[in-house]
Design an enzyme around this catalytic site. Structure first.
Site, PDB file in Angstrom:
ATOM      1  N   LYS A 193      43.610  -2.036  -0.725  1.00 14.80           N
ATOM      2  CA  LYS A 193      44.252  -3.318  -0.427  1.00 14.80           C
ATOM      3  C   LYS A 193      43.379  -4.440  -0.973  1.00 14.80           C
ATOM      4  O   LYS A 193      42.146  -4.378  -0.848  1.00 14.80           O
ATOM      5  CB  LYS A 193      44.433  -3.439   1.086  1.00 14.80           C
ATOM      6  N   SER A 215      51.402  -6.337   6.425  1.00 13.35           N
ATOM      7  CA  SER A 215      50.979  -6.925   5.179  1.00 13.35           C
ATOM      8  C   SER A 215      50.497  -5.927   4.123  1.00 13.35           C
ATOM      9  O   SER A 215      50.397  -6.294   2.952  1.00 13.35           O
ATOM     10  CB  SER A 215      49.862  -7.930   5.462  1.00 13.35           C
ATOM     11  N   SER A 269      49.781  -4.124  10.394  1.00 19.29           N
ATOM     12  CA  SER A 269      49.881  -4.152   8.928  1.00 19.29           C
ATOM     13  C   SER A 269      49.648  -2.837   8.207  1.00 19.29           C
ATOM     14  O   SER A 269      49.918  -2.752   7.012  1.00 19.29           O
ATOM     15  CB  SER A 269      48.933  -5.195   8.355  1.00 19.29           C
TER      16      SER A 269
END
Ligand code: GLN
Length: 486
Positions: free
Chosen positions: A79, A154, A178
């Site tokens: 990420k 996210s 997330s």
């Protein structure tokens, strides 16, 4: 079967036994990325050259008879809020568009030592604030199961890339859901570890008392493998746990007889759609068939978790994001005669997107004198009550089973103008962060061809039981074998 269909465990094995080289594996996944990325847009940046030279280096070490580690040669995506030395780390924000960290996050160091090959940095909602990955400054990610829908967020890039078989493994971060909510939307396994199990050193901070890094994969075994690598004490994170690390892989015995699964009825209201609740209850039946005992539990304060989260998380964010002032690193926007205040204001207005600005304002307000007691302090007190609710639930059971998200993946744009609807996507995941507990999502069915997620929640630092139950369920069902048509 192509290389990109194999699990991380299978890939590591085949590399070890020299059936296939690291370079062949890396090239297979890079080709898959090239072929599917125009539709999925899971990455902010793909580091193909670095990945290939790393693969060559590992192949050379293998040829010399050296061991290359438990993840030797396995491609991993990160990420883009995890710092990578020499590789741009943007948080999907204009503020950090050109930020190249001078150091690696702890988890990046650990994976590197264990032989992983990094292939790129994945897309997210700006600074991890959102539930759809539409808040990225660099364009939305699309759900591999239906390209007109969101992947969740996210960590939407990290889950879409695993679902699309662009990589077998990725890391995400989870502050309020997330990892788990996008895992649910993309049909992946996503695990948020106990707060403190995985060091946050080098994770760009959103809400420090809630943030955790965790694995995303296509199977529970692969999640256990990745967790083993990243978990453990790190003195650079003051909240890092010193507890001895169990062996997560040998915990997957398949035997869950006598364990108790609790069903907190409060998690099945609050807008959870009927097909989701049905799929989760069918999964509970399956756990029962595997020998688990089902008990009802009650968590009366869970319904306040979402409201408390939207005080606590923005408050911490307003403090954490104060560092982006255009002075030392990141974006700077200034006019020739600006003083410092004008430069900072211009930089922050230009660098932060709408959602981030919104949260900074809410957080600053909640922390300001006169409002602190009414908002922040009150939210922290309710947080204690939520934790106690979990404590008493775990007196009656070993794991809890709930839906991960109230619905399947929704169409791109559908909730963009409805912040409340967007926030409700995390209604089942947020209580877990508030209590610091481990939680994971794994596929438990489909609605109109879109994956449904089962959330399992465990006791503090009891990832072993959580993974054991998840693994037994996964092996007893067929969901894992389904793939997006992409
Ligand atoms: N969707 C939640 C939020 O917008 C959770 C995000 C996260 O876990 N990073 O804050």
């Amino acid at each position: 079967m192509s290389l990109t269909d194999l699990s991380a465990i299978q890939l590591a094995k085949q590399i070890q036994s020299k059936e296939v080289s690291c370079r062949e594996v890396t090239d297979a996944f890079l080709n898959r990325i090239e072929a599917t990325e125009p539709q999925v847009h899971a990455f902010v940046s793909v580091t193909a050259d670095l990945a290939q030279s790393r693969a060559n280096e590992l192949d050379a070490r293998l040829a010399r008879g050296e061991s290359i580690g438990p993840l030797g040669g396995v491609p991993v995506a990160l990420k883009d809020n995890l710092c990578t030395q020499g590789v741009k780390t943007t948080c999907s924000s204009k503020m950090l568009e050109n930020f190249v960290p001078p150091y690696d996050a702890h988890v990046v160091e650990r994976l590197y030592e264990d032989g992983a090959i990094f292939v790129g940095k994945t897309n997210l909602d700006e600074f991890a604030m959102g539930s759809s990955t539409e808040n990225s400054a660099f364009g939305a990610t699309h759900n591999p199961w239906d390209l007109s829908r969101v992947p969740g967020g996210s960590s939407g890039g990290s889950t879409a890339t695993v679902a699309a078989r662009q990589v077998p493994l990725s890391l995400g971060s989870d502050t309020g859901g997330s990892i788990r909510q996008p895992a649910s939307f993309c049909g992946c396994v996503g695990l948020k570890p106990t707060y403190g199990l995985v060091s946050r050193y080098g994770l760009i901070a959103f809400a420090s008392s809630l943030d955790q890094i965790g694995p995303i994969s296509n199977s529970v075994e692969d999640a256990a493998l990745l967790l083993q690598s990243i978990a453990g004490h790190d003195r650079r994170d003051s909240t890092s746990s010193k507890a001895a690390l169990p062996n997560y892989q040998t915990a997957l015995t398949g035997d869950v007889r006598g364990l108790k699964v609790g069903i907190p009825r409060e998690f099945f209201g609050q807008g959870v759609e009927a097909p989701i609740a049905d799929a989760v209850m069918k999964a509970v039946d399956e756990l029962k068939a595997l020998g688990m005992e089902v008990v009802e539990v009650s968590m009366p304060t869970a319904e306040y978790a979402l409201a408390c989260y939207y005080i606590i998380a923005p408050s911490e964010a307003s403090s954490n994001l104060a560092r982006y002032d255009g002075v030392k690193y990141g974006l700077r926007v200034a006019q020739p005669n600006d003083d410092v205040i004008q430069m900072v204001a211009r930089t922050r207005a230009a660098g932060f997107g709408h959602e981030v600005q919104h949260r900074i304002m809410i957080g600053t307000h909640a922390l300001s004198s006169g409002f602190y007691d009414a908002y922040y302090l009150k939210a922290q007190q309710v947080r204690t009550l939520i934790r106690r609710d979990f404590d008493s639930a775990f007196e009656k059971c070993d794991v809890l089973a709930t839906p991960t998200a109230p619905s399947v993946a929704f169409p791109l744009g559908e909730k963009s103008d409805d912040p409340m609807a967007m926030k409700l996507a995390d209604v089942c995941t947020i209580p877990v962060n508030m209590a610091g507990l481990p939680g994971m999502s794994l596929p438990c069915g489909f609605q109109n061809g879109l994956p449904i997620g089962l959330q399992l929640i465990g006791r503090l630092l009891d990832e072993t039981t959580l993974l054991r139950v998840a693994d037994a369920y996964e092996k007893a069902t067929e969901w894992k074998s389904q793939r997006p048509a992409l």
